[in-house]
Design an enzyme around this catalytic site. Structure first.
Site, PDB file in Angstrom:
ATOM      1  N   ASP A  28       0.854  -1.190   0.000  1.00  8.69           N
ATOM      2  CA  ASP A  28       0.000   0.000   0.000  1.00  8.69           C
ATOM      3  C   ASP A  28       0.889   1.239   0.000  1.00  8.69           C
ATOM      4  O   ASP A  28       1.722   1.425   0.892  1.00  8.69           O
ATOM      5  CB  ASP A  28      -0.905   0.000   1.233  1.00  8.69           C
ATOM      6  CG  ASP A  28      -2.060   0.975   1.081  1.00  8.69           C
ATOM      7  OD1 ASP A  28      -2.456   1.257  -0.062  1.00  8.69           O
ATOM      8  OD2 ASP A  28      -2.576   1.443   2.114  1.00  8.69           O
ATOM      9  N   PHE A  69       1.418   5.623  -0.528  1.00  9.07           N
ATOM     10  CA  PHE A  69       1.001   6.857   0.159  1.00  9.07           C
ATOM     11  C   PHE A  69       1.212   7.984  -0.841  1.00  9.07           C
ATOM     12  O   PHE A  69       2.026   8.868  -0.642  1.00  9.07           O
ATOM     13  CB  PHE A  69       1.868   7.014   1.416  1.00  9.07           C
ATOM     14  CG  PHE A  69       1.461   8.090   2.375  1.00  9.07           C
ATOM     15  CD1 PHE A  69       0.153   8.241   2.800  1.00  9.07           C
ATOM     16  CD2 PHE A  69       2.429   8.948   2.893  1.00  9.07           C
ATOM     17  CE1 PHE A  69      -0.193   9.223   3.710  1.00  9.07           C
ATOM     18  CE2 PHE A  69       2.088   9.933   3.808  1.00  9.07           C
ATOM     19  CZ  PHE A  69       0.772  10.068   4.222  1.00  9.07           C
ATOM     20  N   HIS A  72      -3.599  14.131   0.636  1.00  5.25           N
ATOM     21  CA  HIS A  72      -3.797  13.288   1.814  1.00  5.25           C
ATOM     22  C   HIS A  72      -2.589  13.375   2.741  1.00  5.25           C
ATOM     23  O   HIS A  72      -2.741  13.512   3.968  1.00  5.25           O
ATOM     24  CB  HIS A  72      -4.029  11.842   1.370  1.00  5.25           C
ATOM     25  CG  HIS A  72      -4.147  10.868   2.500  1.00  5.25           C
ATOM     26  ND1 HIS A  72      -5.158  10.936   3.441  1.00  5.25           N
ATOM     27  CD2 HIS A  72      -3.373   9.793   2.846  1.00  5.25           C
ATOM     28  CE1 HIS A  72      -5.010   9.937   4.313  1.00  5.25           C
ATOM     29  NE2 HIS A  72      -3.940   9.247   3.972  1.00  5.25           N
ATOM     30  N   ARG A 115       1.447  16.735  12.937  1.00  3.93           N
ATOM     31  CA  ARG A 115       2.756  17.350  13.158  1.00  3.93           C
ATOM     32  C   ARG A 115       2.737  18.867  13.032  1.00  3.93           C
ATOM     33  O   ARG A 115       3.721  19.524  13.371  1.00  3.93           O
ATOM     34  CB  ARG A 115       3.790  16.788  12.174  1.00  3.93           C
ATOM     35  CG  ARG A 115       4.117  15.317  12.356  1.00  3.93           C
ATOM     36  CD  ARG A 115       5.261  14.884  11.451  1.00  3.93           C
ATOM     37  NE  ARG A 115       4.943  15.067  10.049  1.00  3.93           N
ATOM     38  CZ  ARG A 115       4.304  14.163   9.302  1.00  3.93           C
ATOM     39  NH1 ARG A 115       3.914  13.025   9.848  1.00  3.93           N
ATOM     40  NH2 ARG A 115       4.056  14.388   8.037  1.00  3.93           N
ATOM     41  N   GLU A 168     -10.901   4.049   3.507  1.00  5.39           N
ATOM     42  CA  GLU A 168      -9.919   4.782   2.715  1.00  5.39           C
ATOM     43  C   GLU A 168     -10.259   4.603   1.239  1.00  5.39           C
ATOM     44  O   GLU A 168     -10.305   3.475   0.742  1.00  5.39           O
ATOM     45  CB  GLU A 168      -8.486   4.304   2.991  1.00  5.39           C
ATOM     46  CG  GLU A 168      -7.965   4.734   4.355  1.00  5.39           C
ATOM     47  CD  GLU A 168      -6.468   4.527   4.493  1.00  5.39           C
ATOM     48  OE1 GLU A 168      -5.882   3.843   3.633  1.00  5.39           O
ATOM     49  OE2 GLU A 168      -5.890   5.048   5.456  1.00  5.39           O
ATOM     50  N   GLU A 213      -9.364   4.285  -2.190  1.00 11.80           N
ATOM     51  CA  GLU A 213      -8.138   3.957  -2.915  1.00 11.80           C
ATOM     52  C   GLU A 213      -8.468   3.227  -4.206  1.00 11.80           C
ATOM     53  O   GLU A 213      -9.586   2.762  -4.422  1.00 11.80           O
ATOM     54  CB  GLU A 213      -7.219   3.053  -2.075  1.00 11.80           C
ATOM     55  CG  GLU A 213      -6.768   3.648  -0.758  1.00 11.80           C
ATOM     56  CD  GLU A 213      -5.614   2.884  -0.143  1.00 11.80           C
ATOM     57  OE1 GLU A 213      -4.802   2.303  -0.921  1.00 11.80           O
ATOM     58  OE2 GLU A 213      -5.501   2.855   1.091  1.00 11.80           O
ATOM     59  N   ASP A 226      -9.088   0.308   1.943  1.00 10.02           N
ATOM     60  CA  ASP A 226      -8.163  -0.210   2.953  1.00 10.02           C
ATOM     61  C   ASP A 226      -8.653   0.254   4.316  1.00 10.02           C
ATOM     62  O   ASP A 226      -8.222   1.286   4.841  1.00 10.02           O
ATOM     63  CB  ASP A 226      -6.743   0.292   2.674  1.00 10.02           C
ATOM     64  CG  ASP A 226      -5.708  -0.415   3.526  1.00 10.02           C
ATOM     65  OD1 ASP A 226      -5.951  -1.576   3.897  1.00 10.02           O
ATOM     66  OD2 ASP A 226      -4.658   0.182   3.805  1.00 10.02           O
ATOM     67  N   ARG A 257      -8.080   3.882  13.127  1.00 11.03           N
ATOM     68  CA  ARG A 257      -7.174   5.013  13.339  1.00 11.03           C
ATOM     69  C   ARG A 257      -6.597   5.049  14.749  1.00 11.03           C
ATOM     70  O   ARG A 257      -5.436   5.447  14.937  1.00 11.03           O
ATOM     71  CB  ARG A 257      -7.909   6.319  13.046  1.00 11.03           C
ATOM     72  CG  ARG A 257      -8.454   6.444  11.630  1.00 11.03           C
ATOM     73  CD  ARG A 257      -7.362   6.440  10.600  1.00 11.03           C
ATOM     74  NE  ARG A 257      -7.890   6.708   9.253  1.00 11.03           N
ATOM     75  CZ  ARG A 257      -7.155   6.690   8.153  1.00 11.03           C
ATOM     76  NH1 ARG A 257      -5.870   6.413   8.218  1.00 11.03           N
ATOM     77  NH2 ARG A 257      -7.704   6.942   6.980  1.00 11.03           N
ATOM     78  N   GLN A 281      -3.940   2.262  15.015  1.00 13.45           N
ATOM     79  CA  GLN A 281      -2.783   2.623  14.201  1.00 13.45           C
ATOM     80  C   GLN A 281      -1.946   3.715  14.865  1.00 13.45           C
ATOM     81  O   GLN A 281      -0.705   3.669  14.859  1.00 13.45           O
ATOM     82  CB  GLN A 281      -3.234   3.080  12.819  1.00 13.45           C
ATOM     83  CG  GLN A 281      -2.098   3.426  11.876  1.00 13.45           C
ATOM     84  CD  GLN A 281      -2.589   3.885  10.512  1.00 13.45           C
ATOM     85  OE1 GLN A 281      -3.782   3.876  10.234  1.00 13.45           O
ATOM     86  NE2 GLN A 281      -1.668   4.292   9.660  1.00 13.45           N
ATOM     87  N   LYS A 332      -4.449  -1.999  10.290  1.00 16.74           N
ATOM     88  CA  LYS A 332      -4.740  -2.157   8.863  1.00 16.74           C
ATOM     89  C   LYS A 332      -5.032  -3.600   8.466  1.00 16.74           C
ATOM     90  O   LYS A 332      -5.796  -3.841   7.525  1.00 16.74           O
ATOM     91  CB  LYS A 332      -3.538  -1.678   8.042  1.00 16.74           C
ATOM     92  CG  LYS A 332      -3.255  -0.192   8.140  1.00 16.74           C
ATOM     93  CD  LYS A 332      -4.193   0.583   7.237  1.00 16.74           C
ATOM     94  CE  LYS A 332      -3.707   2.014   7.085  1.00 16.74           C
ATOM     95  NZ  LYS A 332      -4.552   2.782   6.139  1.00 16.74           N
ATOM     96  N   THR A 372      -9.090  -5.596   4.017  1.00 15.03           N
ATOM     97  CA  THR A 372      -8.963  -4.716   2.859  1.00 15.03           C
ATOM     98  C   THR A 372      -9.915  -5.234   1.796  1.00 15.03           C
ATOM     99  O   THR A 372      -9.887  -6.427   1.480  1.00 15.03           O
ATOM    100  CB  THR A 372      -7.528  -4.707   2.308  1.00 15.03           C
ATOM    101  OG1 THR A 372      -6.633  -4.230   3.318  1.00 15.03           O
ATOM    102  CG2 THR A 372      -7.414  -3.829   1.073  1.00 15.03           C
ATOM    103  N   GLU A 378      -9.730  12.684   7.517  1.00 13.03           N
ATOM    104  CA  GLU A 378      -9.602  14.034   6.965  1.00 13.03           C
ATOM    105  C   GLU A 378     -10.926  14.780   7.019  1.00 13.03           C
ATOM    106  O   GLU A 378     -10.971  15.967   7.364  1.00 13.03           O
ATOM    107  CB  GLU A 378      -9.120  13.963   5.521  1.00 13.03           C
ATOM    108  CG  GLU A 378      -7.699  13.448   5.346  1.00 13.03           C
ATOM    109  CD  GLU A 378      -7.336  13.309   3.886  1.00 13.03           C
ATOM    110  OE1 GLU A 378      -6.932  14.321   3.266  1.00 13.03           O
ATOM    111  OE2 GLU A 378      -7.468  12.187   3.343  1.00 13.03           O
TER     112      GLU A 378
END
Length: 424
Positions: free
Chosen positions: A134, A136, A141, A150, A207, A209, A241, A245, A248, A261, A265, A372
């Site tokens: 997978d 990124f 995102h 952060r 997610e 994807e 996926d 949260r 994780q 995760k 999936t 998000e």
């Protein structure tokens, strides 16, 4: 020019003759365990059984004439044969299903054996997936997640603009659309001086994807050239996926995703080939700084695939549209993903799955996950009058992907759909 089939295909059908996505099916019956899965393509409201067509010798080109690839219980052998075989199969199938071709059109017995209503079949995983990676690859995102955890001053780590970031996922828990997902249990951040929380995930997420299905692999120690990588990709599927949260966030330092995760999936049952997607190719975003030579493409392209996520809550009939995004927003292309994956000599194999990572767009209504959309649960969404931050038991999540083109001569249009729904 729009192609026309003798099979009735509604103007709004997602499976016209231009599409022909591949899948694996069994006939619905009380004796399903005794059936052998068959390869097929979708046409209108029917599956076209390729094993029947192969048995009567209608695949008579140089690559498929003596092959048993359509008598397998998965598509692995076929996807591993490479682009010449794929093109030969597509040309043959389009010809057989064409309104002007009598071979199948005028043979009632063969039509009945080979064309089965979708309502009478069950779709299975299209390939045996040996490995799953997978990526990124969405800048939007990555930036949103970075700001969230952060701060804006260090939103995207410096390495992200130099290489496609990825992690090795769990292939055993990949399931086909329609399979129920059980809410995972695990640890999450402790509150104050308390021990870590243990129990059902309280931040279960989807997610949005897509994933590339690997065709011919590469030998161990021999990387795939980025400008030849498209020949190693059979096609694309939609992918969800699922992500816990809270699990994780507690576990991912320092080695990355694990239990948050690996519990599930989901992929769509249909693989839409790159040949079918070619009319929808578009320029990929400009990459700054310039990628290193092994990632520098002569022709860097994405595909214009409109993506949408809808949720239907338990006990409700109406779905709520949560987000609308597009595959073209990916910063790192699927061919760059293949090139980077193999640059160290890693060997890919037919049927392997390479997820794109969450596909978010630049607008607030184009974000590809609840993390998000709710900013990690701080902002509640309205689902037909129900407040929602993360997924609840009984939710049904529907992902769709559609390509559309309007002919300048006929003003007709057609769709490509990669259907997916999953419940928790």
């Amino acid at each position: 020019m729009v192609l026309k089939s003798f099979v009735e295909v509604d103007i709004d059908s997602h499976f016209p003759l231009e599409n022909l996505p591949y899948g694996i099916f069994i006939i619905k019956s009380s004796e399903q365990q005794q059936q052998l899965p068959h390869p097929c393509v979708a046409i209108g409201e029917f599956v076209f059984d390729l094993s029947v067509i192969s048995s009567v010798g209608l695949f008579n080109g140089p690559f498929l004439k003596d092959s048993d690839c359509f008598h397998q219980s998965s598509l692995n052998k076929f996807v591993g044969m490479g682009r010449p075989a794929w093109k030969e199969a597509r040309t043959t199938i389009q010809k057989l299903l064409s309104v002007d071709e009598p071979t199948l059109r005028d043979n009632a017995i063969l039509r009945e054996k080979s064309l089965l209503p979708m309502s009478k079949v069950q779709m299975l995983l299209p390939t045996i997936i040996g490995d799953y990676t997978d990526f990124f690859s969405s800048m939007y995102h990555a930036r949103n997640c970075g700001i969230m955890f952060r701060g804006p001053e260090n939103a995207i780590n410096p390495n992200w603009f130099h290489l496609p970031i990825a992690y090795h996922g769990r292939a055993s828990s990949i399931v086909v659309s329609g399979t129920d997902i059980i809410r995972p249990r695990g640890q999450s951040h402790p509150a104050g001086n308390s021990p870590p929380y243990f129990g059902p995930s309280r931040k279960l997420d989807f997610e949005l994807e897509m994933a590339a299905v690997v065709g011919p692999g590469n030998e161990l120690g021999k990387p795939v050239d980025v400008n030849e990588a498209a020949d190693h990709i059979f096609g694309l599927v939609l992918m969800n996926d699922w992500s816990a949260r809270d699990i994780q966030a507690w576990e991912y330092v320092p080695l990355g995703p694990f239990l948050g995760k690996s519990f599930g999936t989901t992929i769509s049952p249909w693989i839409v080939t790159l040949d079918a997607l070619e009319p929808f190719s578009c320029d990929a975003p400009k990459q700054e700084p310039q990628p290193l030579p092994y990632l520098a493409e002569k022709n860097s392209k994405n595909y214009d695939i409109s993506l949408e996520v809808r949720i239907k809550s338990a006990g409700q009939e109406q779905e709520s549209v949560l987000t609308k995004s597009n595959f073209k927003h990916l910063y790192w292309t699927i061919t760059q993903q293949v090139a980077h994956h193999t640059i160290n000599g890693c060997n890919l194999r037919p049927g392997d799955l390479l997820g794109t990572g969450t596909i978010s767009g630049p607008e607030p209504d184009s974000l590809g996950c609840l993390l998000e959309l709710t900013w990690n649960g701080k902002n509640s969404l309205n689902l037909n009058g129900l407040p929602r931050t993360f997924l609840e038991d009984g939710d049904e999540v529907v992902l769709t992907g559609v390509c559309k083109v309007i002919s300048m001569f006929s003003y007709d249009f057609f769709f490509l759909l990669l259907p997916l729904f999953s419940s928790i």
